[in-house]
Enzyme design. Structure first.
Site, PDB file in Angstrom:
ATOM      1  N   ASP A  12     -26.337 -53.605 -23.278  1.00 29.44           N
ATOM      2  CA  ASP A  12     -26.382 -52.238 -23.763  1.00 29.44           C
ATOM      3  C   ASP A  12     -26.406 -51.347 -22.518  1.00 29.44           C
ATOM      4  O   ASP A  12     -26.648 -51.830 -21.404  1.00 29.44           O
ATOM      5  CB  ASP A  12     -27.638 -52.036 -24.610  1.00 29.44           C
ATOM      6  N   ASP A  14     -27.521 -47.337 -22.366  1.00 28.17           N
ATOM      7  CA  ASP A  14     -28.632 -46.380 -22.326  1.00 28.17           C
ATOM      8  C   ASP A  14     -29.974 -47.089 -22.396  1.00 28.17           C
ATOM      9  O   ASP A  14     -30.258 -47.817 -23.357  1.00 28.17           O
ATOM     10  CB  ASP A  14     -28.524 -45.401 -23.503  1.00 28.17           C
ATOM     11  N   ASP A 175     -32.592 -52.626 -25.114  1.00 26.54           N
ATOM     12  CA  ASP A 175     -33.876 -51.935 -24.935  1.00 26.54           C
ATOM     13  C   ASP A 175     -34.410 -51.324 -26.219  1.00 26.54           C
ATOM     14  O   ASP A 175     -35.541 -50.840 -26.231  1.00 26.54           O
ATOM     15  CB  ASP A 175     -33.756 -50.826 -23.879  1.00 26.54           C
TER      16      ASP A 175
END
Length: 240
Positions: A12, A14, A175
């Site tokens: 991922d 961001d 995250d």
């Protein structure tokens, strides 16, 4: 030669590759205040984490403005992404140790891809600012490339298909709860990057391991095990 049978590493972007939340928050907060959202009271970082982190602009838009027509949402997010790009260019930085992990993967012949709910232009910008574009063979931007964003597994399944990699021989780094659920649903082991306060939620979503950043000893202990498994497998092949 790959490591422990590994073929690919999927990230991922961001919050996973870079510390971008402050720039997204600043852009959203400024625009929402000009619109009088929440009676003009600025949104908090906690609000952003609860309702925006890991989600696509379409998902965020439906939450913030359920009655808005699509053209108005499109204009809002065009302004938001322009603000984000300006602020990110001033100070976007990688999650500590990311470049070293990319080098580790590249040295072992692993394929790297970024898989994100962010728009493609946004994703490419962040990876470019980090100076990591040459490491990544592929970017899957769910907003542009998929019918269903995370938490659907579609973005990760698309990346696996395009890379020709098996979920059993791939690692995902995420995250957010949304992202962890997507990786797990795609059948890939997920390592979550998060502070201690969020660890329980990410484990509950299915994360196999939670690390603070890419310098975390727990991560490198796990990668060392993969290296050892690879060396043993190669030794067995040579003697067979």
């Amino acid at each position: 030669m790959t490591t422990g049978g590994m073929e690919a590493v999927l990230f991922d972007i961001d919050g996973t590759m870079c510390v971008s939340d402050p720039f997204h928050h600043r852009a959203f907060s400024e625009l929402l205040q000009t619109l009088g959202y929440n009676s003009g009271v600025p949104i908090t970082p906690e609000f952003g984490m609860a309702h925006m982190a890991g989600r696509s602009n379409d998902q965020i838009g439906r939450f913030l403005f359920p009655d808005w027509p699509q053209h108005r949402l499109d204009a809002f997010f065009a302004n938001k992404e322009a603000l984000f790009a300006r602020y990110a260019a001033e100070g976007l930085r990688e999650v500590a140790g990311l470049t070293d992990l990319c080098r580790w993967a590249a040295a072992r012949g692993l394929k790297l891809a970024a898989v994100t709910n962010a728009p493609r232009a946004n994703a490419e910008l962040m990876i470019s600012i980090l100076g990591l574009s040459d490491f990544f063979q592929l970017i899957v931007a769910a907003a542009d490339d998929c019918d269903h964003p995370k938490p659907s597994p579609e973005p990760y399944l698309r990346a696996l298909s395009l890379l020709g990699a098996s979920p059993d021989h791939t690692l995902v780094f995420e995250d957010s709860v949304v992202g962890v659920k997507a990786g797990v649903a795609a059948g890939v082991p997920v390592i979550a990057v998060a502070e201690e306060a969020r660890e329980a939620k990410l484990v509950g979503a299915g994360a196999s391991l939670v690390i603070r950043d890419y310098k975390d000893d727990k991560l490198w202990a796990a990668l060392d095990k993969l290296d050892t498994a690879s060396a043993q497998a190669n030794g067995q092949l040579e003697h067979s």
